[in-house]
Write a protein that holds these residues in place. Sequence first.
Motif, PDB file in Angstrom:
ATOM      1  N   ASP A 214       0.858  -1.192   0.000  1.00 46.16           N
ATOM      2  CA  ASP A 214       0.000   0.000   0.000  1.00 46.16           C
ATOM      3  C   ASP A 214       0.897   1.248   0.000  1.00 46.16           C
ATOM      4  O   ASP A 214       2.083   1.161   0.333  1.00 46.16           O
ATOM      5  CB  ASP A 214      -0.863  -0.050   1.270  1.00 46.16           C
ATOM      6  CG  ASP A 214      -1.897   1.054   1.347  1.00 46.16           C
ATOM      7  OD1 ASP A 214      -2.171   1.704   0.318  1.00 46.16           O
ATOM      8  OD2 ASP A 214      -2.437   1.270   2.452  1.00 46.16           O
ATOM      9  N   LYS A 216       0.684   4.805   1.785  1.00 47.92           N
ATOM     10  CA  LYS A 216      -0.141   5.548   2.741  1.00 47.92           C
ATOM     11  C   LYS A 216       0.000   7.053   2.603  1.00 47.92           C
ATOM     12  O   LYS A 216      -0.915   7.796   2.933  1.00 47.92           O
ATOM     13  CB  LYS A 216       0.261   5.173   4.169  1.00 47.92           C
ATOM     14  CG  LYS A 216      -0.076   3.753   4.488  1.00 47.92           C
ATOM     15  CD  LYS A 216      -0.543   3.609   5.910  1.00 47.92           C
ATOM     16  CE  LYS A 216      -0.832   2.169   6.186  1.00 47.92           C
ATOM     17  NZ  LYS A 216      -2.158   1.906   6.612  1.00 47.92           N
ATOM     18  N   GLY A 228      -5.782   6.849   4.232  1.00 45.97           N
ATOM     19  CA  GLY A 228      -6.269   5.465   4.300  1.00 45.97           C
ATOM     20  C   GLY A 228      -5.531   4.559   3.328  1.00 45.97           C
ATOM     21  O   GLY A 228      -5.580   3.339   3.444  1.00 45.97           O
ATOM     22  N   TYR A 270      -5.474  -9.497   8.707  1.00 48.39           N
ATOM     23  CA  TYR A 270      -4.613  -8.672   7.860  1.00 48.39           C
ATOM     24  C   TYR A 270      -3.363  -8.340   8.658  1.00 48.39           C
ATOM     25  O   TYR A 270      -3.462  -7.794   9.761  1.00 48.39           O
ATOM     26  CB  TYR A 270      -5.423  -7.431   7.489  1.00 48.39           C
ATOM     27  CG  TYR A 270      -4.710  -6.223   6.929  1.00 48.39           C
ATOM     28  CD1 TYR A 270      -3.727  -5.540   7.651  1.00 48.39           C
ATOM     29  CD2 TYR A 270      -5.064  -5.710   5.697  1.00 48.39           C
ATOM     30  CE1 TYR A 270      -3.111  -4.414   7.131  1.00 48.39           C
ATOM     31  CE2 TYR A 270      -4.451  -4.579   5.181  1.00 48.39           C
ATOM     32  CZ  TYR A 270      -3.470  -3.937   5.914  1.00 48.39           C
ATOM     33  OH  TYR A 270      -2.875  -2.814   5.406  1.00 48.39           O
ATOM     34  N   ASN A 286      -4.983  -5.996  11.259  1.00 50.21           N
ATOM     35  CA  ASN A 286      -6.346  -5.536  11.061  1.00 50.21           C
ATOM     36  C   ASN A 286      -7.251  -6.763  11.026  1.00 50.21           C
ATOM     37  O   ASN A 286      -6.807  -7.867  10.691  1.00 50.21           O
ATOM     38  CB  ASN A 286      -6.489  -4.744   9.757  1.00 50.21           C
ATOM     39  CG  ASN A 286      -5.791  -3.388   9.860  1.00 50.21           C
ATOM     40  OD1 ASN A 286      -5.708  -2.807  10.944  1.00 50.21           O
ATOM     41  ND2 ASN A 286      -5.289  -2.895   8.753  1.00 50.21           N
ATOM     42  N   ARG A 288      -9.885  -7.350   9.133  1.00 48.95           N
ATOM     43  CA  ARG A 288     -10.723  -7.220   7.922  1.00 48.95           C
ATOM     44  C   ARG A 288      -9.797  -7.066   6.739  1.00 48.95           C
ATOM     45  O   ARG A 288      -8.594  -6.928   6.911  1.00 48.95           O
ATOM     46  CB  ARG A 288     -11.585  -5.974   8.085  1.00 48.95           C
ATOM     47  CG  ARG A 288     -10.657  -4.853   8.643  1.00 48.95           C
ATOM     48  CD  ARG A 288     -10.854  -3.507   8.210  1.00 48.95           C
ATOM     49  NE  ARG A 288      -9.827  -2.645   8.777  1.00 48.95           N
ATOM     50  CZ  ARG A 288      -8.886  -2.041   8.074  1.00 48.95           C
ATOM     51  NH1 ARG A 288      -8.802  -2.220   6.781  1.00 48.95           N
ATOM     52  NH2 ARG A 288      -8.006  -1.264   8.655  1.00 48.95           N
ATOM     53  N   GLY A 290      -7.915  -5.106   3.815  1.00 45.82           N
ATOM     54  CA  GLY A 290      -7.426  -3.744   3.652  1.00 45.82           C
ATOM     55  C   GLY A 290      -8.154  -3.056   2.514  1.00 45.82           C
ATOM     56  O   GLY A 290      -8.678  -3.695   1.606  1.00 45.82           O
ATOM     57  N   ASP A 291      -8.153  -1.748   2.585  1.00 43.83           N
ATOM     58  CA  ASP A 291      -8.658  -0.931   1.493  1.00 43.83           C
ATOM     59  C   ASP A 291      -7.554   0.075   1.194  1.00 43.83           C
ATOM     60  O   ASP A 291      -7.293   0.918   2.032  1.00 43.83           O
ATOM     61  CB  ASP A 291      -9.947  -0.223   1.934  1.00 43.83           C
ATOM     62  CG  ASP A 291     -10.640   0.448   0.782  1.00 43.83           C
ATOM     63  OD1 ASP A 291     -10.034   0.558  -0.302  1.00 43.83           O
ATOM     64  OD2 ASP A 291     -11.797   0.872   0.961  1.00 43.83           O
ATOM     65  N   PRO A 292      -6.803  -0.055   0.136  1.00 38.33           N
ATOM     66  CA  PRO A 292      -7.092  -0.704  -1.145  1.00 38.33           C
ATOM     67  C   PRO A 292      -6.733  -2.170  -1.306  1.00 38.33           C
ATOM     68  O   PRO A 292      -7.071  -2.750  -2.346  1.00 38.33           O
ATOM     69  CB  PRO A 292      -6.238   0.102  -2.126  1.00 38.33           C
ATOM     70  CG  PRO A 292      -5.091   0.622  -1.341  1.00 38.33           C
ATOM     71  CD  PRO A 292      -5.600   0.798   0.054  1.00 38.33           C
ATOM     72  N   GLU A 293      -6.080  -2.830  -0.362  1.00 34.73           N
ATOM     73  CA  GLU A 293      -5.528  -4.154  -0.668  1.00 34.73           C
ATOM     74  C   GLU A 293      -6.559  -5.150  -1.197  1.00 34.73           C
ATOM     75  O   GLU A 293      -6.218  -6.020  -2.015  1.00 34.73           O
ATOM     76  CB  GLU A 293      -4.838  -4.732   0.570  1.00 34.73           C
ATOM     77  CG  GLU A 293      -3.534  -4.023   0.956  1.00 34.73           C
ATOM     78  CD  GLU A 293      -3.715  -2.929   1.995  1.00 34.73           C
ATOM     79  OE1 GLU A 293      -4.811  -2.309   2.040  1.00 34.73           O
ATOM     80  OE2 GLU A 293      -2.791  -2.665   2.774  1.00 34.73           O
TER      81      GLU A 293
END
Length: 432
Positions: A214, A216, A228, A270, A286, A288, A290-293
Amino acid sequence: MSETETVLLVGGGGREHAIARALSTDSACELYACASNRNPGTAALAAGFETVSETDVDGIVAYATDIDADLAVIGPESALEAGVADALDDAGIYTFGPDADAARIETDKAFQREFMEAESIPGCPDYAVFEDTEAACEYIEASDVDLAVKPAGLTGGKGVKVIGDQVDREGAKQYLRENDYDEVVLEERLIGEEFTVQAFVANGDVRPTPAVQDHKRAYEGDEGPNTGGMGSYSDAGPELPFMTSEDYADAVEILEAVVDALPEYKGVLYGQFMLGADGPKVVEFNARFGDPEATNTLPVLNTSFLDVLTAAREGESLPQLEFAGKATVCKYAVPDGYPTDPKSGAKITVDEESVGDALLFYASVDEREDGLYTTTSRSFAVVGVADSISEAEAQAEDALAAAGDGLRVRHDVGKAALVQRRIDHMNELRGE
Ligand code: AMP
Ligand code: GLY
């Protein structure tokens, strides 16, 4: 033959559009979604879309009951923290996402480190936890190494300040005094290259997906405040170009150690890792995708996500995952001023015809009768999927023609020069 499964997806971002797309490739899935913003991409794939806040536990359970959901998938951490998974499970709807207690691995950074220490999870940096701001400031003053300063609670990825990177010691103390957080974690500053590994977890099984990197920082060249995530890439195999297969295996072992300590964990786990000369250390976990992952990972998952969900619910072993063996590059278009002073409520246009071979994932935009409006968060992502990172990058870049005015992009994500910089950085750290 599988029967139809009615699935409720919670969340309205790009991650959830990617989840919706992955689920809707399986004809046995009847998808419904709910979020505080009406995501046009998810709404177009769903049989129904309800506007309800991700933290409105009763509202979500009422909608799930109304549509007679068989399963639920939670996208955002805010919903996990609010106890949406607990409440849906209590209502008899199997939910792929941990209960609020297990989600503390993400939602409480003090718990995260104390858990790692108590369970001897490898890769934990030196840390200390403070409830008193002045005591934290004294610790910063007395420390002879650079520290990362982390509020213990959720901050949308924007709360961490790293001494020697974004702030100096005085700046770090000022930041703590201005915010007077209830609890902060101060930890050793990790040096290296960051990567993410996400795994599907249930019934004690851990099914890892390819590593993703990612970006950041808000601006090109990794400058500016944390966001994010402005964009991300993955390679055709499990590792990234600056990693060895051993680095990837070490990261997966860390995720497995977490699940050994939390055998009831279900959902996505995550791991955010910092790869240094002596292998990966844990930046954070995390609870959940990831966003964008998620927008990198789910488009190359050949296994049906619905099959993973039903196996999880039935208490079965999770299917082995198959991937397309393609590289991906995601670039986010964000509102002008994001993340410090984002222009929300601005009308934008997205020309879906211009996207070409790339994928388009709508994020935190709101679809109203007269068009699309920005919120305070990221607007949409384009994702190139191709044999190499550079081909996927070119595809994503072409697709950005879809973006109208009022949006900003980090064009350097996935470009050969930036990927090479990561490789050179790792070689330097490894003394090669
Ligand atoms: P987090 O919210 O924990 O993901 O932190 C946000 C970002 O801060 C990470 O992606 C890293 O770039 C940085 N960061 C967090 N912890 C550390 C650390 N111990 N050392 C260096 N950078 C860190
Ligand atoms: N991309 C970072 C996150 O989802 O937390």
